[in-house]
Motif scaffolding. Structure first.
Motif, short mmCIF file in Angstrom:
data_model
loop_
_atom_site.label_atom_id
_atom_site.label_comp_id
_atom_site.label_asym_id
_atom_site.label_seq_id
_atom_site.Cartn_x
_atom_site.Cartn_y
_atom_site.Cartn_z
N SER A 252 -10.71 15.51 -11.44
CA SER A 252 -10.98 13.79 -11.92
C SER A 252 -11.06 13.09 -11.03
CB SER A 252 -10.06 13.68 -13.45
OG SER A 252 -9.15 13.94 -13.59
N ILE A 253 -11.52 12.12 -10.98
CA ILE A 253 -11.21 10.71 -10.27
C ILE A 253 -11.27 10.06 -10.79
CG2 ILE A 253 -12.56 9.41 -8.80
CD1 ILE A 253 -13.65 11.31 -7.09
N GLY A 254 -10.27 8.74 -11.13
CA GLY A 254 -10.16 7.50 -12.16
C GLY A 254 -9.70 6.50 -11.08
N LEU A 255 -9.21 5.46 -11.54
CA LEU A 255 -9.03 4.29 -11.88
C LEU A 255 -7.52 3.78 -12.96
CD1 LEU A 255 -12.08 1.99 -10.96
CD2 LEU A 255 -10.36 2.61 -9.37
N LEU B 144 1.09 -1.45 -0.22
CA LEU B 144 0.03 -0.18 0.29
C LEU B 144 0.94 1.36 0.15
CD1 LEU B 144 -2.35 1.21 0.14
CD2 LEU B 144 -2.61 1.31 2.94
N ALA B 145 0.76 2.01 -0.38
CA ALA B 145 1.21 3.59 -0.89
C ALA B 145 1.06 4.26 -1.75
CB ALA B 145 2.57 2.79 -1.94
N ILE B 146 1.83 5.90 -1.70
CA ILE B 146 0.86 7.24 -2.33
C ILE B 146 1.70 7.32 -3.66
CG2 ILE B 146 0.64 9.12 -1.80
CD1 ILE B 146 -1.57 7.71 -0.21
N ALA B 147 0.69 7.66 -4.57
CA ALA B 147 1.41 7.85 -5.73
C ALA B 147 0.97 9.09 -6.27
CB ALA B 147 0.78 6.85 -6.97
N LEU C 32 -4.48 6.27 -4.06
CA LEU C 32 -3.37 5.17 -3.18
C LEU C 32 -3.65 3.87 -3.91
CD1 LEU C 32 -6.82 4.55 -0.65
CD2 LEU C 32 -4.53 5.45 -0.27
N LEU C 33 -2.22 3.39 -3.84
CA LEU C 33 -1.68 2.24 -4.91
C LEU C 33 -1.45 1.06 -4.18
CD1 LEU C 33 0.30 2.22 -6.72
CD2 LEU C 33 1.81 2.59 -6.27
N LYS D 23 -4.39 1.71 -9.21
CA LYS D 23 -4.46 2.75 -8.46
C LYS D 23 -5.98 3.61 -8.01
CE LYS D 23 0.14 4.57 -9.47
NZ LYS D 23 1.04 5.48 -10.11
N PHE D 24 -6.35 4.46 -7.16
CA PHE D 24 -7.93 4.82 -6.95
C PHE D 24 -7.58 6.30 -6.24
CE2 PHE D 24 -11.05 6.04 -4.46
CZ PHE D 24 -12.25 6.96 -5.55
#
Length: 279
Positions: free
Chosen positions: A205-208, A74-77, A143-144, A158-159
């Motif tokens: 914008s929100i995405g995956l 789990l990481a932050i991108a 979030l990664l 990612k989200f």
């Protein structure tokens, strides 16, 4: 453009040294250069405009992955990207009463409602199509979720949100010269025009996205991903009537004819392919 490349070049040199001091067999922080290419899709929220095909986006920037606490899964991108985007649309002119007009000066300025009322001389165009080019600074925050390495590869999803801030824009219009709303048959085109009152400075914008990371030499990794992002803020701004530039002409038999100003209304979705080199 030269300033953007200088910033990225300096960052690319400094990042490996910053990370080297933190390096272990299981690296907590990765950073490097990223290159994006994809498509923009305007989604009109009114019947005033129609989209002319898909737009495009090219990006270059810096990418950063930081593990959360002791977890490698789990990481932050995040990062810093400069986006060069293009979109094309046209007025919805299904009948003569909905023809759209714009007033402009020859020194590359589109006149707003307020400016046209105060101007002594200007040109008028029946607008046929418009191309908008933008330069934006984008800061993704996602979030990664990733697997452990399987051989030299690990996979991730990612989200999160892409935060884009407008740095500059230009507008290219195609249409016909008019006098009192009557086209005279002369085709006209403008380029490098500006209309600051109609562009929204922030786009979220929100995405995956999903992809794979390949550790191909030493601690250097090649990352490939694809993602889709749904716009949650307006691409254009629609607040003050005095800042609007496009208008329809009323049907009343008066001179000069009445003007009904409006703003384009749409959101922007994006399909983006990203290639990153992380150290």
């Amino acid at each position: 453009m030269k300033n953007i490349l200088l910033i990225l070049f300096t960052g690319a040199i400094m990042f490996p040294f910053v990370i080297f001091s933190q390096s272990t067999a299981d690296k907590k922080v990765q950073a490097g250069l990223t290159f994006n290419a994809g498509a923009n899709f305007l989604s009109p929220s009114s019947n005033k405009i129609e989209v002319e095909g898909g737009g495009s986006v090219l990006s270059i920037g810096l990418n950063l992955h930081s593990a959360l606490k002791s977890s490698q899964n789990l990481a932050i991108a995040t990062g810093l990207e400069f986006d060069f985007g293009k979109n094309s649309y046209k007025p919805n002119s299904s009948d003569a009463l909905s023809y759209t007009y714009v007033d402009y000066l020859q020194d590359d300025v589109i006149l707003t409602n307020e400016e046209a009322a105060d101007a002594d001389t200007y040109e008028t165009m029946q607008l046929v199509s418009r191309k908008v080019s933008t330069t934006k600074l984008t800061i993704p925050l996602m979030l990664l979720f990733r697997t452990n390495f399987i051989g030299d590869f690990r996979y991730f999803g990612k989200f999160g949100i892409r935060n884009s801030f407008l740095l500059s824009h230009n507008i290219a219009d195609d249409g016909f010269a008019t006098t009192l709303g009557i086209p005279n048959g002369t085709e006209v085109s403008t380029s490098l025009m500006r209309s600051p009152g109609e562009m929204f400075i922030y786009n979220g914008s929100i995405g995956l996205s999903a992809g794979a990371e390949w550790n191909f030499v030493g601690s250097t990794c090649l990352v490939l991903e694809a993602g889709y992002y749904y716009g949650i803020t307006p691409f254009f701004i629609d607040r003050k009537d005095s800042n609007k530039t496009m208008y329809n002409i009323g049907t009343e038999l008066i001179l000069p004819p009445a003007r009904n100003y409006y703003s384009a209304s749409a959101r922007q979705n994006q399909l983006i392919f990203k290639l990153s080199i992380l150290f």
